[in-house]
Design a protein around this motif. Structure first.
Motif, mmCIF file in Angstrom:
data_model
loop_
_atom_site.group_PDB
_atom_site.id
_atom_site.type_symbol
_atom_site.label_atom_id
_atom_site.label_comp_id
_atom_site.label_asym_id
_atom_site.label_seq_id
_atom_site.Cartn_x
_atom_site.Cartn_y
_atom_site.Cartn_z
ATOM 1 N N ARG A 118 0.834 -1.202 0.000
ATOM 2 C CA ARG A 118 0.000 0.000 0.000
ATOM 3 C C ARG A 118 0.866 1.249 0.000
ATOM 4 N N SER A 119 2.045 1.184 -0.626
ATOM 5 C CA SER A 119 2.967 2.322 -0.556
ATOM 6 C C SER A 119 2.338 3.609 -1.092
ATOM 7 N N GLU A 120 1.680 3.518 -2.243
ATOM 8 C CA GLU A 120 1.085 4.727 -2.848
ATOM 9 C C GLU A 120 -0.027 5.286 -1.955
ATOM 10 N N GLU A 121 -0.890 4.366 -1.497
ATOM 11 C CA GLU A 121 -2.009 4.755 -0.644
ATOM 12 C C GLU A 121 -1.501 5.408 0.650
ATOM 13 N N LEU A 122 -0.445 4.834 1.237
ATOM 14 C CA LEU A 122 0.096 5.383 2.475
ATOM 15 C C LEU A 122 0.732 6.748 2.244
ATOM 16 N N LEU A 123 1.400 6.919 1.109
ATOM 17 C CA LEU A 123 1.989 8.232 0.810
ATOM 18 C C LEU A 123 0.883 9.283 0.699
ATOM 19 N N ARG A 124 -0.244 8.901 0.087
ATOM 20 C CA ARG A 124 -1.377 9.839 0.020
ATOM 21 C C ARG A 124 -1.905 10.126 1.419
ATOM 22 N N ALA A 125 -2.024 9.073 2.238
ATOM 23 C CA ALA A 125 -2.599 9.239 3.583
ATOM 24 C C ALA A 125 -1.770 10.205 4.431
ATOM 25 N N VAL A 126 -0.446 10.215 4.243
ATOM 26 C CA VAL A 126 0.390 11.125 5.037
ATOM 27 C C VAL A 126 0.763 12.388 4.251
ATOM 28 N N HIS A 127 0.038 12.609 3.171
ATOM 29 C CA HIS A 127 0.189 13.827 2.360
ATOM 30 C C HIS A 127 1.603 13.982 1.796
ATOM 31 N N LEU A 128 2.126 12.878 1.284
ATOM 32 C CA LEU A 128 3.470 12.909 0.674
ATOM 33 C C LEU A 128 3.459 12.356 -0.750
ATOM 34 N N ALA A 129 2.271 12.262 -1.350
ATOM 35 C CA ALA A 129 2.192 11.668 -2.696
ATOM 36 C C ALA A 129 3.105 12.399 -3.685
ATOM 37 N N ASP A 130 3.210 13.714 -3.543
ATOM 38 C CA ASP A 130 4.043 14.483 -4.494
ATOM 39 C C ASP A 130 5.532 14.339 -4.209
ATOM 40 N N LYS A 131 5.894 13.678 -3.111
ATOM 41 C CA LYS A 131 7.313 13.461 -2.780
ATOM 42 C C LYS A 131 7.725 12.012 -3.019
ATOM 43 N N ARG A 132 6.872 11.263 -3.708
ATOM 44 C CA ARG A 132 7.095 9.840 -3.929
ATOM 45 C C ARG A 132 8.539 9.508 -4.313
ATOM 46 N N ASP A 133 9.105 10.266 -5.248
ATOM 47 C CA ASP A 133 10.431 9.936 -5.791
ATOM 48 C C ASP A 133 11.519 10.933 -5.397
ATOM 49 N N ALA A 134 11.262 11.712 -4.354
ATOM 50 C CA ALA A 134 12.296 12.652 -3.877
ATOM 51 C C ALA A 134 13.329 11.891 -3.043
ATOM 52 N N TYR A 135 14.546 12.436 -2.934
ATOM 53 C CA TYR A 135 15.482 11.850 -1.980
ATOM 54 C C TYR A 135 14.999 12.185 -0.566
ATOM 55 N N SER A 136 15.030 11.205 0.313
ATOM 56 C CA SER A 136 14.530 11.438 1.672
ATOM 57 C C SER A 136 15.296 12.564 2.369
ATOM 58 N N ARG A 137 16.573 12.738 2.025
ATOM 59 C CA ARG A 137 17.347 13.791 2.702
ATOM 60 C C ARG A 137 16.837 15.185 2.325
ATOM 61 N N SER A 138 16.077 15.297 1.219
ATOM 62 C CA SER A 138 15.557 16.599 0.817
ATOM 63 C C SER A 138 14.234 16.936 1.508
ATOM 64 N N LEU A 139 13.691 16.008 2.290
ATOM 65 C CA LEU A 139 12.412 16.264 2.951
ATOM 66 C C LEU A 139 12.610 17.138 4.189
ATOM 67 N N SER A 140 11.606 17.919 4.507
ATOM 68 C CA SER A 140 11.631 18.708 5.745
ATOM 69 C C SER A 140 11.458 17.768 6.941
ATOM 70 N N GLY A 141 11.722 18.283 8.130
ATOM 71 C CA GLY A 141 11.552 17.483 9.340
ATOM 72 C C GLY A 141 10.134 16.940 9.483
#
Ligand code: ADP
Ligand code: ADP
Length: 229
Positions: A118-141
């Motif tokens: 459920r990776s896609e569904e979970l990314l939507r649930a935590v409002h990160l769908a648009d960050k699907r393919d970003a490097y994790s180090r580029s994410l905010s805290g």
């Protein structure tokens, strides 16, 4: 039925160098009822992380028992593990993995079959769908904390445990995280969280257990507890 049943839980950390042994949990017993948001409240050093780390299998208990969704963590470790998702306090990711890859890797570790992921569904649930393919180090805290919550849910556990989910975060992000936790709970997930903010426990939790110096001091519905203060 209780989602989590804790009985006579004792944890003594061994002596280290000059430091004497430390009795971090002195025989704690309580039930986490199914379906609610349960807050474990107490000051620093009370034993909250120790309790959660024992549930997560990261720390060995000295004695006592824990049942998770009816499964004893010693005798029925496999089933217990599948019934709980743990969100640790520290943010730990391989910086080169994308959010999608983090969730896929975790799904693999839990043996979740490809067609049940459920990776896609979970990314939507935590409002990160648009960050699907970003490097994790580029994410905010805040994004990293939300990804950690999704990561804890890959195997669809009925129970989600969060260790100090809002420690050191600003007011805005705290509200976002509260909202996310409430959303998951309204979808049927039993939530347990630790906090040292009374306000957080009051706002979010329907039941609060207070732990101090390794002992359970209170365990009541929030409205009764607030009435006492
Ligand atoms: P809390 O999460 O409520 O702040 P902890 O569970 O982290 O409390 O700590 C409870 C007590 O156990 C504290 O006195 C802490 O210093 C001690 N403690 C925690 N982890 C260890 C450890 N690995 N070794 C020795 N003592 C520890
Ligand atoms: P918290 O109170 O939020 O758990 P701490 O700063 O107490 O945070 O603990 C951070 C880490 O250090 C934890 O992994 C804990 O197990 C470990 N730790 C805490 N106290 C001790 C201690 N007295 N000796 C060794 N490790 C400790």
């Amino acid at each position: 039925d209780a989602a989590i049943e804790i009985r006579d839980l004792v944890k003594e950390y061994a002596a280290q160098g000059d430091a004497p042994p430390k009795l971090a949990l002195k025989g704690v017993s309580f039930d986490v009822p199914e379906g609610g948001i349960f807050g474990l409240l107490g000051p620093n050093g009370a034993g909250k992380s120790t309790l959660i780390n024992i549930m997560a299998g990261l720390v060995m208990k000295t004695s006592g028992s824990i049942r998770i969704w009816g499964h004893d963590i010693d005798r029925d470790h496999r089933n217990a593990k599948m019934c709980i998702g743990i969100v640790p306090q520290e943010i730990v990711f391989d910086p080169f993995f994308t959010p999608f890859e983090v969730l896929e890797n975790q799904s693999g570790m839990y043996g979740v079959a490809k067609h049940l992921r459920r990776s896609e569904e979970l990314l939507r649930a935590v409002h990160l769908a648009d960050k699907r393919d970003a490097y994790s180090r580029s994410l905010s805290g805040g994004m990293k904390r939300r990804l950690l919550i999704a990561k804890a849910m890959v195997h669809s556990p009925p129970i989600l445990v969060l260790d100090e989910p809002t420690a050191g975060v600003d007011v805005e992000l705290r509200r976002q995280l509260w909202e996310l936790v409430s959303e998951l709970n309204s979808e049927g997930v039993t939530v347990v969280l630790t906090t040292h903010y009374l306000e957080e426990a009051e706002q979010l939790c329907d039941r609060i257990a207070i732990i101090g110096n390794g002992e359970l001091i209170a365990n009541k519905p929030t409205r009764e507890l607030v009435g006492m203060a």
